[in-house]
Design a protein around this motif. Sequence first.
Motif, mmCIF file in Angstrom:
data_model
loop_
_atom_site.group_PDB
_atom_site.id
_atom_site.type_symbol
_atom_site.label_atom_id
_atom_site.label_comp_id
_atom_site.label_asym_id
_atom_site.label_seq_id
_atom_site.Cartn_x
_atom_site.Cartn_y
_atom_site.Cartn_z
ATOM 1 N N CYS A 1 -3.414 14.352 100.418
ATOM 2 C CA CYS A 1 -2.353 13.360 100.203
ATOM 3 C C CYS A 1 -2.865 11.990 100.622
ATOM 4 C CB CYS A 1 -1.118 13.749 101.028
ATOM 5 S SG CYS A 1 0.281 12.647 100.853
ATOM 6 N N VAL B 1 -3.198 10.519 104.281
ATOM 7 C CA VAL B 1 -2.035 11.017 105.022
ATOM 8 C C VAL B 1 -2.396 12.371 105.613
ATOM 9 C CG1 VAL B 1 0.379 11.712 104.882
ATOM 10 C CG2 VAL B 1 -0.449 9.781 103.507
ATOM 11 N N PHE C 1 -1.961 7.786 100.560
ATOM 12 C CA PHE C 1 -0.991 6.709 100.375
ATOM 13 C C PHE C 1 -1.800 5.441 100.149
ATOM 14 C CE2 PHE C 1 2.844 4.421 102.517
ATOM 15 C CZ PHE C 1 3.213 3.907 101.295
ATOM 16 N N GLN D 1 5.638 12.378 99.735
ATOM 17 C CA GLN D 1 4.327 12.993 99.913
ATOM 18 C C GLN D 1 3.978 13.898 98.734
ATOM 19 O OE1 GLN D 1 4.666 13.248 104.776
ATOM 20 N NE2 GLN D 1 3.637 14.903 103.710
ATOM 21 N N LEU E 1 2.765 11.744 96.041
ATOM 22 C CA LEU E 1 1.409 11.267 96.295
ATOM 23 C C LEU E 1 0.377 12.365 96.026
ATOM 24 C CD1 LEU E 1 1.974 9.207 99.580
ATOM 25 C CD2 LEU E 1 1.708 8.319 97.261
#
Length: 590
Positions: A262, A269, A264, A343, A346
Amino acid sequence: MENDSEVQDPSQDSTIEEHAPKNPSRRDFLGQMGATGAMTMAAGMISVEPLLRPERFQISAPPTGSNTRANACAKLRRDSAQAGLLATPKNLQHPSNNDESLYPNKAGSYSKALPHNPDGTVVLSAYTSLTKAINSGKVADFNAIQLGGTVKMTNPQAGLAFDMQGPDAHSFVQPPAPAFASKEEAAEIAEDYWMALLRDVPFSDYSTDPVAAAAAADMTNFGADFKGPKTAGAVTPELLFRGLTPGDKVGPWISQYFYLPCNFGSNHVEQKISTAAPVTSTGNGGPDFGLDYMTTFANWMNVQNGNVPFGGDTLDPTPRYMRMGRDMGQWVHIDVLFQGYFQAFLVLAGLGAPIDAGNPYAGNPTQDGFGTFGGPHIATLLCEVSTRALKAVWFQKWFVHRRLRPEAFAGRIERNRTHPGTFNVHASMNGSSSLAAIAQHNEQFNGVGQGTYLLPMAFPEGSPTHPAYGAGHATVAGACVTILKAWFNESTTINSLATPLEPTPDGLTLVPYEGADAGQMTVGGELNKIASNVAVGRNIAGVHWRSDGTESLELGEAMAIGILKDQRGCYNEKFGGFNLTKFDGTSVTI
């Protein structure tokens, strides 16, 4: 009013087509892009066929000072508002389970943070001050609610707020919650007891764990009154505490969106979390377990009265991947409202997951989407639907149902233990093995003589200070996941994008998931699962009932569909609409 089993959605009309689950023949768009391009584009391509086609307002190069655009905007708003009004039943009713009227002492109703009597029931004058404010809607009456301690009620006036977009919060109907004395309510508190007892067992160990086997047998004994997933009428350890949506029974208990990479933007993340620390048992030969709260009547009463609870979260210094109920409960304790679904977006964007074929910029020869049907659109839409979902469920919580929390119901069961027959709990609880198991757990935790029937809470403060039904987390989950399912090709298999993963029992490492059903995990199924994970995670923490989550996922879904429908008249692009599969397995075209 007829007691329907799912939320009635006033946004439904002839422009939304119900049909069988869709086939997996959608066009791969993001999959043809690199990860960076996918993340730029993937954030906002939801489209819906305009309810009010903007072409009627289009003019070429309007002259300076022209109010044509302003008039078009005003007409669009009027027409949309009129459509919403016409879609709302003229004699709209919001049925409750009637517990508030049935019990003069309000034993079946929410009362946390108000002052309480020694038996755990609310002081009636305080409860009257609450209902007076709810019935009048006056700010002065809300400010005059009689509190029992320093903890305040959580935002009841949000249930009275209006919005300028989407169906009005009061236009949705949730069926009555299970009644206080019903067998279904007994089944739900038994499930919450077992959830507490299994908080520290990895989900992957349920198939061999003796407590999980006992839980499955006990829940099976409740028969049709237990509404959780079953196989041939039986609850199995593998099905314990799973949701009811398509995809919930496939793969690991926790969604892939909590494990897959993940990013960002340029920030990575971390998918490991700060979870609750384990503590050693009190020396009675039992296993190690996490810290539980409110397992003595004195502590329980203190929290019910709204006094600040002792201590705070005790966290494990080592970050871990979520692998058991204790972890899931800690995540839903402090998550940001739409965090899990942002999330998930993403993750999907970074993996280049294919989008829905109906996007107007899929294959467009001259343009890419951005503010409409592009990255910023979907990213902000996830945030946007969340507050509207909260307003809808806050109306249900405070102004319709006022359902008591599981911790309060367990307090009634405990009072029956010490003062038999005080409260009218369904007789099926007498045969539930969950009671002896929870008493043993609480005695082991508190010492000899403290084997109460209270529900061990994962949080020091127990539940939040707003009623149980519907569930805020679940409603937001339903809304956000619906947006994501409208955006991405749901039938895409996870293993076509990345290797499915699961954590080791210690939560320190991710390993490939090698279950026989690995190839059955799909984008849509794992979106359903993350919504269920969050909803059920609140149950595992002890703060909600199963029906809170089941019904509230559908409430959020209906709100999101209504917003998509309302927005479609605002775009200049022309497109055929998006399909999404609902939580009940049917699909809609918007």
